[in-house]
Design an enzyme around this catalytic site. Structure first.
Site, PDB file in Angstrom:
ATOM      1  N   LYS A   9       0.635  -1.424   0.263  1.00  0.00           N
ATOM      2  CA  LYS A   9      -0.184  -0.056  -0.338  1.00  0.00           C
ATOM      3  C   LYS A   9       1.099   1.249   0.232  1.00  0.00           C
ATOM      4  O   LYS A   9       2.295   1.397   0.536  1.00  0.00           O
ATOM      5  CB  LYS A   9      -0.657  -0.282   1.369  1.00  0.00           C
ATOM      6  CG  LYS A   9      -1.686  -0.976   0.812  1.00  0.00           C
ATOM      7  CD  LYS A   9      -2.739  -1.018   2.595  1.00  0.00           C
ATOM      8  CE  LYS A   9      -3.743  -1.881   2.151  1.00  0.00           C
ATOM      9  NZ  LYS A   9      -4.256  -2.405   3.859  1.00  0.00           N
ATOM     10  N   TYR A  49     -12.378  -3.285  -2.704  1.00  0.00           N
ATOM     11  CA  TYR A  49     -12.148  -3.215  -1.690  1.00  0.00           C
ATOM     12  C   TYR A  49     -14.074  -3.060  -1.520  1.00  0.00           C
ATOM     13  O   TYR A  49     -14.717  -2.685  -0.266  1.00  0.00           O
ATOM     14  CB  TYR A  49     -12.262  -1.563  -0.723  1.00  0.00           C
ATOM     15  CG  TYR A  49     -10.691  -1.740   0.234  1.00  0.00           C
ATOM     16  CD1 TYR A  49     -10.002  -3.370   0.882  1.00  0.00           C
ATOM     17  CD2 TYR A  49      -9.471  -1.565  -0.495  1.00  0.00           C
ATOM     18  CE1 TYR A  49      -9.481  -3.821   0.811  1.00  0.00           C
ATOM     19  CE2 TYR A  49      -8.357  -1.600   0.237  1.00  0.00           C
ATOM     20  CZ  TYR A  49      -8.604  -2.209   0.835  1.00  0.00           C
ATOM     21  OH  TYR A  49      -7.096  -3.654   1.555  1.00  0.00           O
ATOM     22  N   ASN A 112      -1.926  -0.585   7.459  1.00  0.00           N
ATOM     23  CA  ASN A 112      -1.110  -1.515   6.948  1.00  0.00           C
ATOM     24  C   ASN A 112       0.259  -2.061   6.553  1.00  0.00           C
ATOM     25  O   ASN A 112      -0.134  -3.404   6.380  1.00  0.00           O
ATOM     26  CB  ASN A 112      -2.363  -2.830   8.346  1.00  0.00           C
ATOM     27  CG  ASN A 112      -3.286  -2.733   7.143  1.00  0.00           C
ATOM     28  OD1 ASN A 112      -3.147  -2.286   6.087  1.00  0.00           O
ATOM     29  ND2 ASN A 112      -4.173  -3.338   8.048  1.00  0.00           N
ATOM     30  N   HIS A 115      -1.833  -5.563   1.437  1.00  0.00           N
ATOM     31  CA  HIS A 115      -2.437  -6.327   1.084  1.00  0.00           C
ATOM     32  C   HIS A 115      -2.473  -7.481   0.452  1.00  0.00           C
ATOM     33  O   HIS A 115      -1.800  -7.752  -0.352  1.00  0.00           O
ATOM     34  CB  HIS A 115      -3.915  -5.635   0.427  1.00  0.00           C
ATOM     35  CG  HIS A 115      -5.090  -6.735  -0.085  1.00  0.00           C
ATOM     36  ND1 HIS A 115      -6.093  -6.837   0.242  1.00  0.00           N
ATOM     37  CD2 HIS A 115      -4.802  -7.019  -1.371  1.00  0.00           C
ATOM     38  CE1 HIS A 115      -7.240  -7.731  -0.331  1.00  0.00           C
ATOM     39  NE2 HIS A 115      -5.678  -7.982  -1.134  1.00  0.00           N
ATOM     40  N   GLU A 126      -9.404 -10.046  -7.875  1.00  0.00           N
ATOM     41  CA  GLU A 126      -8.698  -9.199  -7.361  1.00  0.00           C
ATOM     42  C   GLU A 126      -6.240  -9.180  -9.189  1.00  0.00           C
ATOM     43  O   GLU A 126      -7.213  -8.727  -9.236  1.00  0.00           O
ATOM     44  CB  GLU A 126      -7.536  -9.415  -6.014  1.00  0.00           C
ATOM     45  CG  GLU A 126      -9.146  -8.948  -5.053  1.00  0.00           C
ATOM     46  CD  GLU A 126      -8.033  -9.043  -3.471  1.00  0.00           C
ATOM     47  OE1 GLU A 126      -6.520  -9.623  -3.404  1.00  0.00           O
ATOM     48  OE2 GLU A 126      -9.418  -9.383  -2.531  1.00  0.00           O
TER      49      GLU A 126
HETATM   50  P1  IDP Z   1      -6.872  -7.796   6.104  1.00  0.00           P
HETATM   51  O1  IDP Z   1      -6.588  -6.250   4.713  1.00  0.00           O
HETATM   52  O2  IDP Z   1      -6.547  -7.942   6.302  1.00  0.00           O
HETATM   53  O3  IDP Z   1      -7.210  -8.537   4.748  1.00  0.00           O
HETATM   54  P2  IDP Z   1      -9.919  -7.215   5.561  1.00  0.00           P
HETATM   55  O4  IDP Z   1     -11.382  -6.798   7.125  1.00  0.00           O
HETATM   56  O5  IDP Z   1     -10.044  -7.206   4.080  1.00  0.00           O
HETATM   57  O6  IDP Z   1      -8.618  -6.939   6.180  1.00  0.00           O
HETATM   58  O7  IDP Z   1     -10.082  -5.209   5.508  1.00  0.00           O
HETATM   59  C1  IDP Z   1      -9.306  -4.406   4.004  1.00  0.00           C
HETATM   60  C2  IDP Z   1      -8.449  -3.061   4.999  1.00  0.00           C
HETATM   61  O8  IDP Z   1      -9.774  -2.486   5.515  1.00  0.00           O
HETATM   62  C3  IDP Z   1      -7.318  -3.746   6.108  1.00  0.00           C
HETATM   63  O9  IDP Z   1      -6.108  -4.344   5.799  1.00  0.00           O
HETATM   64  C4  IDP Z   1      -6.846  -2.354   6.969  1.00  0.00           C
HETATM   65  O10 IDP Z   1      -6.291  -1.272   6.542  1.00  0.00           O
HETATM   66  C5  IDP Z   1      -9.108  -1.599   6.524  1.00  0.00           C
HETATM   67  N1  IDP Z   1     -10.205  -1.372   7.555  1.00  0.00           N
HETATM   68  C6  IDP Z   1     -10.105  -3.135   8.242  1.00  0.00           C
HETATM   69  N2  IDP Z   1     -11.733  -2.394   9.448  1.00  0.00           N
HETATM   70  C7  IDP Z   1     -11.055  -1.442   9.182  1.00  0.00           C
HETATM   71  C8  IDP Z   1     -11.467  -0.666  10.771  1.00  0.00           C
HETATM   72  O11 IDP Z   1     -12.300  -0.878  11.524  1.00  0.00           O
HETATM   73  N3  IDP Z   1     -11.146   1.210   9.964  1.00  0.00           N
HETATM   74  C9  IDP Z   1     -10.081   1.453   9.714  1.00  0.00           C
HETATM   75  N4  IDP Z   1      -9.348   0.441   8.715  1.00  0.00           N
HETATM   76  C10 IDP Z   1     -10.091  -0.924   8.559  1.00  0.00           C
END
Ligand code: IDP
Length: 152
Positions: A9, A49, A112, A115, A126
Site C-alpha cells: 500500500k 474493497y 497496515n 494487502h 483481484e
Molecule cells: P485484511 O487487509 O487484513 O484482509 P480486511 O478486513 O479485508 O483486512 O480490511 C481491508 C482493509 O481495510 C484493512 O487492511 C485495513 O487497512 C482497513 N480496515 C479494516 N477494518 C478497518 C476499521 O475498522 N477501521 C479502519 N480501517 C479498517
C-alpha cells in the site's frame, strides 16, 4: 500451484519497505509472476474493497489506497494464499504476531502496509481487476524449484 494478489500500500512505498517485503516472499520460496507500480484509480480501489462498501471506514480506506503509488504483485506457490496471509499478519497491527509483516512494520490498522487476497476466489477476482492476462507470467519454472519442493 495457486496464485495470489499482493499489494504494498502507499504507506509501504513511501516508507521504503518495498525491498524488505519482496525479499520476505522471495526467501520463502514463492514465485513472482507480476509486478507493477501504479497509482490506483478510485473506481478500481472501490471495486477492490467492494466487500466493505457502506462501512464507516470505507471512504477513508479507498482514499488511502489511492493516495500514492502501490506495488501490485502476483505471487505463486504451494498454499500461497494461506502462506502469504500468515506472513502478512492480522489486520490490526496490535494483534499481528512479531515476525509477520504487519507485526514487524505497522502500528495502525488504517496504515497496515500491505494487502493480500484472503481466498482463492478473491485472488482470482483481484488479479483480474489489477492485471491484464498477458501481464501475469505464471508458467515459467523457477530454477530453485527442486530445492523448494519435494518433487516426486
Ligand atoms: P485484511 O487487509 O487484513 O484482509 P480486511 O478486513 O479485508 O483486512 O480490511 C481491508 C482493509 O481495510 C484493512 O487492511 C485495513 O487497512 C482497513 N480496515 C479494516 N477494518 C478497518 C476499521 O475498522 N477501521 C479502519 N480501517 C479498517
Amino acid at each position: 500451484m495457486g496464485l495470489t494478489f499482493i499489494a504494498i500500500k502507499p504507506d509501504g512505498v513511501h516508507r521504503g519497505l518495498v525491498g524488505e517485503i519482496i525479499a520476505r516472499f522471495e526467501k520463502r520460496g514463492l514465485k513472482l509472476c507480476a509486478l507493477k507500480v501504479v497509482v490506483p484509480e478510485k473506481a478500481i480501489a472501490e471495486k477492490h474493497y467492494e466487500e466493505h462498501a457502506g462501512k464507516p471506514f470505507y471512504p477513508g480506506l479507498v482514499d488511502y489506497l489511492c493516495s500514492g503509488p502501490i506495488v501490485a504483485m502476483v505471487w505463486s506457490g504451494k498454499d500461497v494464499v494461506a502462506v502469504t496471509r500468515k506472513m502478512i499478519g492480522a489486520t490490526k497491527p496490535a494483534q499481528s504476531e512479531p515476525g509477520t509483516i504487519r507485526g514487524d512494520l505497522a502500528l495502525d490498522m488504517g496504515r497496515n502496509v500491505i494487502h493480500g487476497s484472503d481466498s482463492d476466489d478473491s485472488a482470482q477476482r483481484e488479479i483480474k481487476l489489477w492485471f491484464k492476462e498477458e501481464e501475469v507470467c505464471s508458467k515459467y519454472v523457477k530454477a530453485d524449484r527442486m530445492w523448494v519442493y519435494e518433487v516426486t
